[in-house]
Scaffold this motif. Structure first.
Motif, PDB file in Angstrom:
ATOM      1  N   LEU A 137      -7.569  -1.021  19.980  1.00  0.00           N
ATOM      2  CA  LEU A 137      -6.453  -0.181  21.028  1.00  0.00           C
ATOM      3  C   LEU A 137      -7.327  -0.109  22.425  1.00  0.00           C
ATOM      4  CD1 LEU A 137      -9.077   2.109  19.086  1.00  0.00           C
ATOM      5  CD2 LEU A 137      -6.702   2.358  18.491  1.00  0.00           C
TER       6      LEU A 137
ATOM      7  N   ASP B  74     -19.288   0.882  17.147  1.00  0.00           N
ATOM      8  CA  ASP B  74     -17.421   0.361  17.498  1.00  0.00           C
ATOM      9  C   ASP B  74     -17.385  -0.429  16.281  1.00  0.00           C
ATOM     10  OD1 ASP B  74     -16.819   1.850  19.781  1.00  0.00           O
ATOM     11  OD2 ASP B  74     -17.057  -0.033  20.751  1.00  0.00           O
ATOM     12  N   ARG B  75     -18.776  -0.851  16.126  1.00  0.00           N
ATOM     13  CA  ARG B  75     -18.472  -2.267  14.652  1.00  0.00           C
ATOM     14  C   ARG B  75     -18.353  -1.602  13.794  1.00  0.00           C
ATOM     15  NH1 ARG B  75     -22.962  -0.670  11.728  1.00  0.00           N
ATOM     16  NH2 ARG B  75     -24.157   0.615  12.004  1.00  0.00           N
TER      17      ARG B  75
ATOM     18  N   PRO C 283     -13.025  -4.848  14.183  1.00  0.00           N
ATOM     19  CA  PRO C 283     -13.163  -3.977  14.966  1.00  0.00           C
ATOM     20  C   PRO C 283     -12.370  -3.584  16.305  1.00  0.00           C
ATOM     21  CG  PRO C 283     -15.305  -4.391  15.007  1.00  0.00           C
ATOM     22  CD  PRO C 283     -14.180  -5.906  14.845  1.00  0.00           C
ATOM     23  N   LEU C 284     -11.736  -2.344  15.519  1.00  0.00           N
ATOM     24  CA  LEU C 284     -10.296  -1.085  16.226  1.00  0.00           C
ATOM     25  C   LEU C 284     -10.280  -1.785  17.782  1.00  0.00           C
ATOM     26  CD1 LEU C 284      -8.848   1.065  13.230  1.00  0.00           C
ATOM     27  CD2 LEU C 284      -7.897  -0.870  14.075  1.00  0.00           C
ATOM     28  N   GLY C 285     -11.850  -1.403  18.317  1.00  0.00           N
ATOM     29  CA  GLY C 285     -11.481  -0.781  19.658  1.00  0.00           C
ATOM     30  C   GLY C 285     -11.092  -1.912  20.235  1.00  0.00           C
TER      31      GLY C 285
ATOM     32  N   LEU D   1     -15.688   1.025  12.860  1.00  0.00           N
ATOM     33  CA  LEU D   1     -14.038   1.261  13.492  1.00  0.00           C
ATOM     34  C   LEU D   1     -13.697   0.376  13.182  1.00  0.00           C
ATOM     35  CD1 LEU D   1     -13.191   4.366  14.960  1.00  0.00           C
ATOM     36  CD2 LEU D   1     -13.102   2.857  16.956  1.00  0.00           C
ATOM     37  N   THR D   2     -13.405   0.195  12.019  1.00  0.00           N
ATOM     38  CA  THR D   2     -12.703  -0.852  11.169  1.00  0.00           C
ATOM     39  C   THR D   2     -11.010   0.012  10.635  1.00  0.00           C
ATOM     40  OG1 THR D   2     -13.976  -0.907   9.348  1.00  0.00           O
ATOM     41  CG2 THR D   2     -14.712  -2.543  11.391  1.00  0.00           C
ATOM     42  N   ARG D   3     -10.300  -1.196   9.452  1.00  0.00           N
ATOM     43  CA  ARG D   3      -9.221  -0.426   8.903  1.00  0.00           C
ATOM     44  C   ARG D   3     -10.256   0.001   7.933  1.00  0.00           C
ATOM     45  NH1 ARG D   3      -4.057  -0.822   9.775  1.00  0.00           N
ATOM     46  NH2 ARG D   3      -3.115  -0.594   7.362  1.00  0.00           N
TER      47      ARG D   3
END
Lengths: 83, 432
Positions: free
Chosen positions: B353, A55-56, B348-350, A58-60
């Protein structure tokens, strides 16, 4: 690896331009990458390289270019090999 | 019966009436003191809206009287922070206003809700830009009504893509858009328009332009003779806007939509649908009691339906509360991030989302449950509910609610939500 990434981009990112014509540092969002397409891109990358993107990461920024994707894949593969 | 007993009876009746009036006044004072001023103001506007709701629906006309009252009560700037001149109400408080208005007139409430989601976009994303601050000040002073032009003829209903593009020449721009629907476009003081960032930009690389009335030309291309929500006057237009670069919000529209437009519109739309449903359930309840009074000792055959309708309504209200809490939390987290000047690029996109899928499932469940519950109230009220203009009519409620699964189609939202769930590794079932 970058040619595999280009293939994945062609298959799952639904960009406005052919992935082959993109430079390694070209802005993927400017090329038409939508937030929904990033989800499919992420799953395809995880499947192709046998990794799980935490997750960390998972960014633009992750999805901003072929370079940034390749960097993340390398980092995760190295971490996996070390474990 | 002689004259003196007549007078005695009359006196007793008068005394009883006076006592009832006094009780009403006491109750009014009690309520007024317990209730915040903005809520009393919303109830006053709702009274005006209720008076004209049938005419607004019949003639498919804009609820002019309700919006005059709203401007008088200064409710159009309710959600603008006090530092920028507004009342500084929270999202949850504005949701209560929407529900209150919707119990009186669906169209009035829906227009108010749509206005608020545009307000959120300017306030969240433009407050640091002098031109936009000036706009917010004018909105407060003149009680402006904001509308939105996201749909486009060649694009359809997907608001995340545009065909028209901004052309900037020496800091000035001009755009032209064929919009199949701009709700209350003719009555708005300012319209927020989506467009591609530049003529070279891809369809999803969008910006949001703040276009006050004096920078706009609207040419009506089609009317609004619809099943319900007839007072929203969601007509189609050719829109031409000209102005300065400062009118274009700097952040990408994708971010504005995720952070501001989506959470505010979905929670406030849900409040409107809950308000419409609540009014129909009230009518069914009144009908049921009148029916039971006629035949003491036996429950009407629809009794179980009423219990079920009330139960469902309470569930809808609870679901909305969960969503309001989530939206409020996300918004304060964003403000904290902005204060640290953290880069959105590395967030973070979490979290975004999961907020998006939570707002989507709110929309899906409230829009479909509202329709089911109001259909139950029609079964309870029977012919009295089916006929227009009785105390128990629920036909308008039902017609208005048929728009709920359509405004951003539930089919599209279902697929988007499934997509979002693909990306989520943490359970989407909420915290315990």
């Amino acid at each position: 690896m970058k040619s595999a990434l280009r293939r994945i981009l062609t298959e799952s990112a639904r960009l406005d331009v052919p992935a082959d014509s993109l430079a390694d540092d070209a802005d993927l969002y400017a090329a038409g990458l939508s937030s929904l397409a990033t989800v499919h891109l992420m799953l395809a990358v995880e499947d192709e390289f046998g990794i799980e993107i935490p997750d960390r990461m998972l960014t633009r920024r992750l999805f901003s270019s072929i370079n940034s994707l390749a960097g993340a894949v390398t980092e995760l593969q190295l971490a996996q090999a070390a474990a | 019966m002689n004259a003196s007993t007549d007078i005695a009876v009359l006196a007793a009746v008068k005394a009883e009436e006076a006592a009832a009036v006094a009780a009403q006044i006491v109750e009014g004072v009690r309520q007024a003191s317990a209730e915040p001023a903005w809520f009393t103001a919303a109830r006053r506007v709702a009274q005006v809206a209720a008076l004209h709701a049938a005419a607004v629906d019949r003639d498919a006309r804009f609820p002019v009287e309700a919006f005059e009252a709203m401007r008088r009560e200064r409710l159009l700037s309710a959600m603008i922070p006090a530092a920028l001149g507004g009342a500084g109400l929270t999202l949850a408080e504005v949701a209560r206003i929407c529900e209150t208005l919707a119990r009186a007139c669906s169209s009035t409430a829906m227009v108010y809700a749509m206005h608020q989601s545009q307000v959120a976009c300017i306030v969240d994303q433009g407050h640091a830009i002098p031109w936009q601050r000036e706009m917010i000040a004018r909105l407060v002073d003149e009680q402006w009504l904001l509308a939105s032009a996201t749909s486009e003829e060649t694009i359809g209903g997907n608001m995340r893509t545009s065909a028209c593009a901004v052309e900037l020449i020496d800091g000035a721009f001009r755009i032209e858009k064929l919009a199949p629907t701009i709700s209350y476009g003719e009555h708005a003081d300012c319209i927020l328009v989506t467009a591609r960032r530049s003529p070279e930009a891809s369809a999803s690389d969008q910006v949001l332009i703040v276009a006050p009335r004096d920078s706009l030309v609207l040419e009506k291309r089609g009317g609004w003779d619809s099943l319900g929500m007839r007072g929203t006057c969601s007509e189609s237009f050719r829109l031409v806007a000209e102005g300065r670069a400062e009118q274009i919000l700097p952040v990408p529209f994708a971010q504005i939509a995720d952070q501001s437009m989506l959470p505010v519109s979905h929670t406030l739309w849900a409040s409107v649908w809950i308000g419409i449903t609540a009014d129909a359930v009230n009518r069914a309840h009144q009908f049921f009691r009148a029916q039971a009074r006629g035949k003491p000792g036996a429950l009407p055959p629809s009794a179980g339906r009423l219990a079920d309708a009330v139960a469902q309504l309470r569930m809808m209200q609870a679901r909305l509360k969960v969503a309001l809490d989530a939206a409020t939390e996300a918004s304060s987290e964003r403000i904290a991030r902005d204060a640290q000047e953290a880069c959105d690029f590395d967030t973070p996109l979490g979290a975004s989302l999961s907020l998006a899928s939570d707002m989507n499932t709110l929309k899906l469940s409230i829009s479909s449950t509202a329709l089911q519950v109001v259909q139950e109230t029609l079964m309870i009220c029977g012919m009295a509910g089916y006929k227009n203009n009785t105390d128990y009519s629920v036909g308008r409620h039902l017609r208005d609610l048929f728009s709920a699964p359509l405004m951003i189609s539930n089919d599209r939202i279902q697929l988007n939500t499934a997509n979002l769930l693909l990306a989520q590794r943490t359970p989407a079932t909420g915290r315990i």
